[in-house]
Design a protein around this motif. Structure first.
Motif, short mmCIF file in Angstrom:
data_model
loop_
_atom_site.label_atom_id
_atom_site.label_comp_id
_atom_site.label_asym_id
_atom_site.label_seq_id
_atom_site.Cartn_x
_atom_site.Cartn_y
_atom_site.Cartn_z
N UNK A 66 3.24 -2.03 38.69
CA UNK A 66 3.90 -0.93 39.38
C UNK A 66 4.65 -1.43 40.61
N UNK B 149 -15.92 4.12 43.95
CA UNK B 149 -15.63 3.13 45.00
C UNK B 149 -14.38 3.47 45.82
N UNK B 150 -13.38 4.10 45.18
CA UNK B 150 -12.16 4.43 45.93
C UNK B 150 -12.48 5.45 47.02
N UNK C 49 -15.05 -1.70 55.86
CA UNK C 49 -14.07 -2.07 56.89
C UNK C 49 -13.50 -3.46 56.59
N UNK C 50 -14.36 -4.35 56.14
CA UNK C 50 -13.93 -5.71 55.84
C UNK C 50 -12.99 -5.71 54.63
N UNK C 51 -13.39 -4.97 53.58
CA UNK C 51 -12.60 -4.96 52.36
C UNK C 51 -11.27 -4.24 52.52
N UNK C 52 -11.32 -3.08 53.15
CA UNK C 52 -10.12 -2.25 53.28
C UNK C 52 -9.23 -2.74 54.43
N UNK C 53 -9.85 -3.53 55.32
CA UNK C 53 -9.08 -3.97 56.48
C UNK C 53 -8.92 -2.87 57.51
N UNK D 128 -0.81 -1.40 43.56
CA UNK D 128 -1.89 -0.66 42.87
C UNK D 128 -3.15 -1.49 42.69
N UNK E 261 -6.94 -2.66 43.70
CA UNK E 261 -8.06 -1.87 44.18
C UNK E 261 -8.62 -2.49 45.46
N UNK E 262 -8.59 -1.75 46.57
CA UNK E 262 -9.00 -2.34 47.86
C UNK E 262 -10.49 -2.62 47.95
N UNK E 263 -11.31 -2.05 47.05
CA UNK E 263 -12.75 -2.28 47.15
C UNK E 263 -13.17 -3.55 46.41
N UNK F 34 -16.40 3.16 38.26
CA UNK F 34 -15.78 1.92 38.72
C UNK F 34 -14.50 2.14 39.52
N UNK F 35 -13.93 3.33 39.46
CA UNK F 35 -12.68 3.56 40.19
C UNK F 35 -12.83 4.69 41.20
N UNK G 127 -10.88 -6.94 36.53
CA UNK G 127 -11.11 -5.53 36.18
C UNK G 127 -10.76 -5.24 34.72
N UNK H 182 4.33 -0.18 43.68
CA UNK H 182 3.24 -0.42 44.64
C UNK H 182 2.26 -1.30 43.88
N UNK I 18 -2.23 6.39 41.85
CA UNK I 18 -1.82 5.15 41.17
C UNK I 18 -3.03 4.34 40.70
N UNK I 19 -4.15 4.46 41.43
CA UNK I 19 -5.36 3.74 41.00
C UNK I 19 -5.78 4.19 39.60
N UNK J 118 -9.70 -10.67 50.54
CA UNK J 118 -9.56 -9.23 50.42
C UNK J 118 -8.08 -8.90 50.27
N UNK J 119 -7.81 -7.77 49.61
CA UNK J 119 -6.43 -7.42 49.30
C UNK J 119 -5.59 -7.26 50.58
N UNK J 120 -6.19 -6.61 51.60
CA UNK J 120 -5.39 -6.35 52.80
C UNK J 120 -5.03 -7.62 53.56
#
Lengths: 270, 256
Positions: free
Chosen positions: A93, B168-169, B247-251, A97, A99-101, B164-165, A110, A95, B146-147, A143-145
């Motif tokens: 995509x 966690x999202x 916080x670490x994962x998402x930044x 897309x 997964x931030x987790x 799984x989506x 995945x 974006x 989009x996820x 990590x993604x970010x």
């Protein structure tokens, strides 16, 4: 032309789009995103769809992906009717897309985790192979970010390639990147396409990008969304976005694009 | 290191000023016990076991009620977010009922269940459930669509997508909701324990209420302090690890 290329060109259609029509109703009226569109995409072909925004090219991509259903007409992938998303057709995509987790490796894994016939060790190896292919093997636990925009799209590419699809559907994947990163990715995507021999359908509004990447470029016009012109790009690979030969093609396509967007008022009425 | 020093200095000076005001003799010890009185009570009540038993009884009720609240709240929040009919019915109900202070459930619980553990549990579940439903629902609805599309193209569907989506999202919202649920569970349990006097267990809330009736202000303040400490510990043990993770994962959460 090499024997290999010749063989690919005579191979049966991998994707067959047959009279697909799709319209959306908005509060400003009905928009015909696709009007009786038929396209055949050969196995291993790199096809680019170009057109102004709202011309239905992304809609067509979504329909091939099985994320959207046409009002009429049908799509065949490898001879079978597309009724929903499938692992043989992966999407990238605009974006990323991702997964931030999950970390980078987790994201690439995945789709692999959903693929039967592999154990976890093999899945990890496959994921690492593709991360290596996009040049990110050092970042598997990042990590993604923490990644730059270009790196994110590389991870998204690795994630799409990992389940080994036959078809890669790319929806303006480089549009949000800076020019320099984009140029690197043009090189990467051509290298990977040659190595992995995918059929690629690539949507963009950047004419030069389309001429650089595509074997064939289809020009779309908006409302009703139709294919207006078709261009064969016969340039050797790997192509450089800045080359003079390429400019000739992109000029030709741009001229055609201007041609029908200028007289669009009359076109719509016909 | 500097952070823990500033915390220690802050709390020490708080205790010192309290001790100072208590010793000044302006207020009777019945109204304002000194920190030393309170510590003395805590020591004594710990030695004779009163505090242990009360804390245990309260924690048992809290964990059971909170657990039930999460067990039902999270799945209900997930489905209200995904199905419009449930959004317009159960979601609306949750939104309304959540504004009700949990102590308002006590009269109803007493009439329905009498002076029983069930009444206590009912109040705690009612205090927790709705805010957990709303937090989960908000979390799912804040998820970029989009996820889901990306997951579908990779072959995820049904329960796999939920676990799984979607789950966690919505994690950042979910942990927020669980924290809020925990705070609400505490509040409702204390309300319940103060109003529902039963013989099957003597919890912290009841200890607090007895302190008031006996004019034992050191006991009242000690129980309050213990509730605060348990709350802080729960935050550190139950929620902080999750928060640090996301916080670490998402930044996110750069101010740390």
């Amino acid at each position: 032309m090499s024997i290999e290329n010749a063989l690919i060109n005579i191979a049966p259609e991998r994707i067959e789009i047959d009279g697909v029509t799709k319209s959306f109703t908005t509060n400003r009226g009905t928009i015909v995103a696709l009007d009786n569109v038929s396209v055949k995409v050969a196995e291993g072909e790199f096809l680019c769809l170009v057109g102004p925004s709202g011309c239905g090219k992304s809609t067509l991509l979504n329909i091939i992906a099985g994320l959207d259903t046409p009002d009429s007409g049908r799509v065949l992938a490898n001879g079978e009717s597309v009724t929903g998303p499938g692992r043989d057709r992966m999407v990238m995509f605009q974006e990323h897309a991702l997964f931030p987790w999950l970390d980078v490796l987790g994201n690439v894994m995945f789709g692999l985790r959903l693929k039967p016939g592999l154990n976890n060790k093999e899945r990890k190896e496959v994921a690492k192979y593709y991360l290596d292919l996009v040049g990110l093997s050092k970042f598997q636990h990042a990590n993604i970010h923490e990644l730059s925009g270009g790196m994110k799209q590389r991870v998204a590419l690795a994630r799409a390639l990992a389940p080994n699809p036959r078809v890669l559907l790319m929806d303006e994947p480089f549009a949000a990147l800076d020019a320099l990163t984009r140029e690197q990715l043009y090189g990467d995507i051509q290298r990977i396409w040659e190595a992995r021999r995918k059929t690629i359908v690539f949507v963009t509004h950047n004419v030069r990008e389309a001429a650089c990447l595509g074997d064939r470029v289809l020009l779309f016009s908006p409302n009703p969304g139709r294919i207006r012109a078709e261009f064969q790009v016969d340039l050797p690979r790997a192509r450089d976005i800045n080359s003079v030969e390429l400019a000739r093609y992109s000029t030709e396509i741009t001229t055609a694009l201007k041609g029908f967007t200028n007289k669009q008022g009359t076109e719509v009425a016909e | 290191m500097i952070r823990s020093i500033s915390s220690i200095v802050f709390f020490l000076s708080l205790l010192l000023s309290w001790e100072f005001v208590a010793r000044s003799g302006h207020y009777s010890p019945v109204i304002l016990p000194s920190p030393l009185n309170v510590l003395e009570y805590i020591w004594q009540a710990t030695c004779d076991g009163t505090l242990w038993v009360a804390t245990l009884v309260t924690m048992k009720r809290l964990i059971l009620g909170y657990g039930l609240g999460l067990l039902f709240g999270i799945p209900l929040g997930l489905v209200t977010a995904r199905f419009r009919l449930l959004q317009d019915t159960l979601g609306l109900l949750a939104l309304g009922v959540q504004t009700l202070p949990s102590v308002c459930w006590v009269p109803l619980a007493l009439l329905w269940f009498g002076q029983t553990e069930a009444a206590m549990l009912f109040v705690v579940v009612m205090g927790t459930l709705w805010s957990v439903i709303i937090a989960t629902n908000d979390g799912v609805r804040a998820m970029p669509p989009i996820y889901l599309r990306a997951a579908r193209t990779m072959g995820s569907k049904g329960l796999h997508t939920w676990i799984k989506v979607i789950l966690p999202a919505s994690l950042p919202y979910l942990v927020g909701g669980m924290k809020q649920g925990w705070a609400f569970a505490w509040r409702s349990l204390m309300a319940a324990e103060i109003f529902v006097t039963i013989l099957t267990g003597f919890g912290l809330g009841q200890l607090l209420q007895y302190g008031r009736e006996l004019l034992a202000m050191d006991q009242v303040v000690a129980v309050m302090a213990i509730i605060v400490v348990i709350g802080l510990l729960a935050d550190r043990l139950l929620f902080s690890p999750w928060e640090r993770f996301f916080h670490k994962r998402w930044g996110t959460g750069s101010i740390n």
